[in-house]
Design a protein around this motif. Structure first.
Motif, PDB file in Angstrom:
ATOM      1  N   ILE A  82       0.837  -1.206   0.000  1.00 46.98           N
ATOM      2  CA  ILE A  82       0.000   0.000   0.000  1.00 46.98           C
ATOM      3  C   ILE A  82       0.868   1.251   0.000  1.00 46.98           C
ATOM      4  O   ILE A  82       0.602   2.218  -0.730  1.00 46.98           O
ATOM      5  CB  ILE A  82      -0.941  -0.020   1.220  1.00 46.98           C
ATOM      6  N   HIS A 209      -6.665  -5.617   2.887  1.00 49.00           N
ATOM      7  CA  HIS A 209      -7.888  -6.320   2.486  1.00 49.00           C
ATOM      8  C   HIS A 209      -8.731  -6.788   3.662  1.00 49.00           C
ATOM      9  O   HIS A 209      -9.939  -7.036   3.490  1.00 49.00           O
ATOM     10  CB  HIS A 209      -7.533  -7.514   1.607  1.00 49.00           C
ATOM     11  N   THR A 231      -5.454  -0.316  -1.632  1.00 49.12           N
ATOM     12  CA  THR A 231      -5.418  -1.555  -0.869  1.00 49.12           C
ATOM     13  C   THR A 231      -4.408  -2.518  -1.462  1.00 49.12           C
ATOM     14  O   THR A 231      -3.822  -2.248  -2.525  1.00 49.12           O
ATOM     15  CB  THR A 231      -6.823  -2.185  -0.792  1.00 49.12           C
ATOM     16  N   ASP A 232      -4.168  -3.637  -0.779  1.00 52.01           N
ATOM     17  CA  ASP A 232      -3.068  -4.516  -1.155  1.00 52.01           C
ATOM     18  C   ASP A 232      -3.449  -5.599  -2.138  1.00 52.01           C
ATOM     19  O   ASP A 232      -2.577  -6.270  -2.692  1.00 52.01           O
ATOM     20  CB  ASP A 232      -2.490  -5.166   0.102  1.00 52.01           C
ATOM     21  N   GLN A 233      -4.737  -5.824  -2.375  1.00 53.05           N
ATOM     22  CA  GLN A 233      -5.152  -6.812  -3.360  1.00 53.05           C
ATOM     23  C   GLN A 233      -6.500  -6.415  -3.949  1.00 53.05           C
ATOM     24  O   GLN A 233      -7.233  -5.604  -3.378  1.00 53.05           O
ATOM     25  CB  GLN A 233      -5.217  -8.211  -2.759  1.00 53.05           C
ATOM     26  N   LYS A 234      -6.804  -6.991  -5.090  1.00 54.40           N
ATOM     27  CA  LYS A 234      -8.028  -6.624  -5.793  1.00 54.40           C
ATOM     28  C   LYS A 234      -9.248  -6.973  -4.945  1.00 54.40           C
ATOM     29  O   LYS A 234      -9.426  -8.123  -4.542  1.00 54.40           O
ATOM     30  CB  LYS A 234      -8.108  -7.353  -7.129  1.00 54.40           C
ATOM     31  N   TYR A 252      -4.928  -0.838  -6.537  1.00 57.00           N
ATOM     32  CA  TYR A 252      -4.415  -2.063  -5.946  1.00 57.00           C
ATOM     33  C   TYR A 252      -3.356  -2.638  -6.883  1.00 57.00           C
ATOM     34  O   TYR A 252      -3.324  -2.312  -8.077  1.00 57.00           O
ATOM     35  CB  TYR A 252      -5.544  -3.079  -5.731  1.00 57.00           C
TER      36      TYR A 252
END
Length: 263
Positions: A82, A209, A231-234, A252
């Protein structure tokens, strides 16, 4: 090992696993079960855990901030991801506000690659991180140091945030929910973040997430009051649709084959 060190390790385990067992902790730390029960009693009194038969679970409704050292060591890889994305979104010469979250402190680490930034923050960790950067204008809000959190609090923080106009505000929260919006653990934190948001043109919520579909006690703002979620993932398709409908850009990491950030 000091009792405070043992309790912090117990909290770290609770952050990962959400529950602990007295007998297992006793064996791990090499202390009596009675000692562990006293540790859990203290953590319960502080609002961090809920005691159960034979152990304890993390208090998800906690209105007390976890110690910074615990938050800093939780989801480290996610916060680094992030932080890199926030830095990539930042232009040289920008004016930014950072809250006292461990996620914003991680962003500060990667913002050091930029030039001529002005950063206003109530995070002691961010101030330390940026203390040796040449060419930055680093402004502390002032205020009262809150025990264990490495954050400054009190009326001075609110007055300081309210006295500036900045390009970007970067903050985190305890939970984001489609109906409840952006929420935090207590009124003081939520109020600081509301003031921070009102001072910024671009309003970036930086969350890993695990914060999606979570709700805490106090609302900071509605989804539509943000400009970006980083954020760190979809997120799920439902979340991407909800953010798009609210006019919020979601940033992301895309998969390694692409290597760029999704929006």
């Amino acid at each position: 090992m000091l009792a405070i060190e043992r309790r912090n390790q117990i909290l770290e385990q609770l952050q990962r696993e959400k529950r602990v067992v007295v007998s297992e902790l006793s064996a791990f730390f090499g202390v009596s079960e009675e000692t562990i029960r006293r540790d859990l009693e203290k953590l319960s009194e502080d609002g961090f855990v809920v005691k159960t038969y034979g152990g304890a679970v993390l208090n998800e409704d906690n209105v007390v901030d976890l110690p910074f050292v615990i938050r800093k060591n939780t989801n480290v890889t996610e916060k680094q991801s992030i932080g890199k994305l926030v830095a990539a979104m930042t232009q040289d010469g920008e004016h930014l506000m950072l809250d006292s979250s461990s996620t914003a402190a991680s962003a500060a680490r990667y913002l050091k690659t930029k030039n001529n930034l002005t950063i206003i923050t109530n995070s002691v960790e961010a101030l330390i991180e940026l203390s040796e950067v040449s060419g930055f204008n680093i402004i502390s809000t002032g205020g009262v140091l809150k025990e264990g959190t490495l954050s400054l609090t009190g009326a001075q923080v609110d007055r300081s945030f309210a006295s500036y106009n900045v390009d970007t505000a970067v903050f985190s929260c305890k939970g984001i929910d489609k109906a409840a919006g952006i929420t935090d653990s207590n009124e003081t934190n939520a109020h600081f973040k509301q003031t921070l948001l009102s001072a910024a043109r671009r309003k970036i919520l930086a969350i890993d997430h695990t914060k999606f579909d979570k709700t805490a006690l106090v609302r900071i703002c509605r989804l539509g009051e943000l400009t970006h979620v980083v954020t760190d993932q979809k997120p799920s398709d439902d979340w991407l649709a909800a953010l798009a409908e609210a006019g919020v850009a979601c940033v992301y990491p895309k998969d390694a084959a692409d290597g760029s950030a999704g929006r």
